[in-house]
Design an enzyme around this catalytic site. Sequence first.
Site, mmCIF file in Angstrom:
data_model
loop_
_atom_site.group_PDB
_atom_site.id
_atom_site.type_symbol
_atom_site.label_atom_id
_atom_site.label_comp_id
_atom_site.label_asym_id
_atom_site.label_seq_id
_atom_site.Cartn_x
_atom_site.Cartn_y
_atom_site.Cartn_z
ATOM 1 N N TRP A 1 35.725 36.196 48.622
ATOM 2 C CA TRP A 1 36.905 35.960 47.949
ATOM 3 C C TRP A 1 37.848 36.914 48.247
ATOM 4 C CZ3 TRP A 1 40.945 33.990 46.328
ATOM 5 C CH2 TRP A 1 41.636 34.002 45.062
ATOM 6 N N LEU B 1 25.307 34.995 46.483
ATOM 7 C CA LEU B 1 25.491 35.745 45.144
ATOM 8 C C LEU B 1 25.798 34.637 43.987
ATOM 9 C CD1 LEU B 1 25.710 38.196 43.334
ATOM 10 C CD2 LEU B 1 28.098 38.494 44.069
ATOM 11 N N GLU C 1 26.931 33.910 40.632
ATOM 12 C CA GLU C 1 27.541 34.997 39.635
ATOM 13 C C GLU C 1 27.060 34.360 38.548
ATOM 14 O OE1 GLU C 1 29.474 33.638 42.191
ATOM 15 O OE2 GLU C 1 30.774 34.998 42.911
ATOM 16 N N ARG D 1 28.863 28.262 45.124
ATOM 17 C CA ARG D 1 27.628 28.702 45.259
ATOM 18 C C ARG D 1 26.671 28.758 44.123
ATOM 19 N NH1 ARG D 1 30.864 32.835 47.255
ATOM 20 N NH2 ARG D 1 30.899 34.023 45.114
ATOM 21 N N GLY E 1 41.225 31.693 38.798
ATOM 22 C CA GLY E 1 41.723 30.281 38.768
ATOM 23 C C GLY E 1 40.904 29.573 39.791
ATOM 24 N N LYS F 1 32.042 29.817 33.338
ATOM 25 C CA LYS F 1 32.489 28.774 34.230
ATOM 26 C C LYS F 1 31.219 28.807 35.248
ATOM 27 C CE LYS F 1 34.734 30.494 38.038
ATOM 28 N NZ LYS F 1 34.359 30.473 39.365
ATOM 29 N N LYS G 1 34.574 38.637 38.842
ATOM 30 C CA LYS G 1 34.132 37.751 37.614
ATOM 31 C C LYS G 1 32.678 38.212 37.138
ATOM 32 C CE LYS G 1 36.233 33.665 39.934
ATOM 33 N NZ LYS G 1 36.550 34.460 41.214
ATOM 34 N N SER H 1 39.762 28.431 42.736
ATOM 35 C CA SER H 1 40.283 29.056 44.198
ATOM 36 C C SER H 1 38.941 29.539 44.906
ATOM 37 C CB SER H 1 40.960 30.339 43.903
ATOM 38 O OG SER H 1 40.424 31.197 42.766
#
Length: 350
Positions: A14, A302, A304, A269, A144, A199, A111, A146
């Site tokens: 990211w 990863l 998250e 992921r 967002g 999310k 995040k 992305s």
Amino acid sequence: MESKSVGVIGGGAWGTGLAQALARGKHNVQIWALEKDVVDSINNDHENKKFLPGYKLDASIKATDDIVEVATGKEFLIIASPSLYLKSTIQKFVNVPNISDGSTIIAALTKGFVPSEEGPKLILETIEEALPEHYKDCTVYVAGPSHAEEVAMGKLTGLVAASLNPKNSIKVRELLKVPGLMVYSSFDVIGVQICAAAKNIIANVYGAMDAISETSDIIGDNSESLLMAAGLNEIQTLGFAMGATHAETFTSISGVGDLDVTCKSKYGRNRRFGQDLVKTDMLSKFENIDDLIANVGKIGYLPEGAIACKYAHEIGLKKDIKLPLTNALYKILNKDCSVKEAFDELLSFN
């Protein structure tokens, strides 16, 4: 548009994808990466072969493993370090002069939740506690729908820049006004952060259901839409319990938009992790959820959501709110039940 100097703290997918978008907008971008092979790959091959392979980067993007160098003299600093290492990463550059005097605007992409003695904390709260006092309520959170791959390619992407400081929100929005990005401002800092963290939990469960649907007589597209709707409701429940201020946060790109792409995209992921829970013996490597988080590098990517699940579960218990999808995933990752048992309970209709 006037070119700005930007430091990106974190050479993951990211951070790299956004760095490429910024370079496309003619900004001067420097990335800090912990891994020497990432630094060498970006500088020599103009590609992050470890975390964003196959996507050519602008030759103007430079990388280094010297975090102080990246933080020094920048007009903007974008933090993209994983939540597990967020606090220790920030502590490495807090004494840089432009950070000490507050002249650099700081935004975050990270995040999730961050553990503390007082309980799980949000990303901006953690960052602002580690930074000098003048950053209180002045940092900006960017989130967002992305995926890094599409941001790197310049495909149209919507983002939200959330801050209690409207001037800084606008400045970050203007910084990100580059080809391929549409950016909006928000004052609902808590709501946007909760959407970005939770999310991924829902996407883990969605991925597991998606894998189950391949051999199930009762799980299909309708079922997955049902799960997404339940997941959005769960995100909103958690958000308001944490102090979110705007209902529209959850029906905008921060909420339903980010949830949709995270659950359904081929790049996800967290969706992949949920699928792997069903299709592989991944959890056999770990004793429980704490062991998984401590040794998350063994997974190879990863997820998250698995990390966020532990802390969202803790928040749910503390605030006495119902988070059935989060709790189901927690039981699976803590090896309290199998994936099948968890879904049998979720789908019991009782």
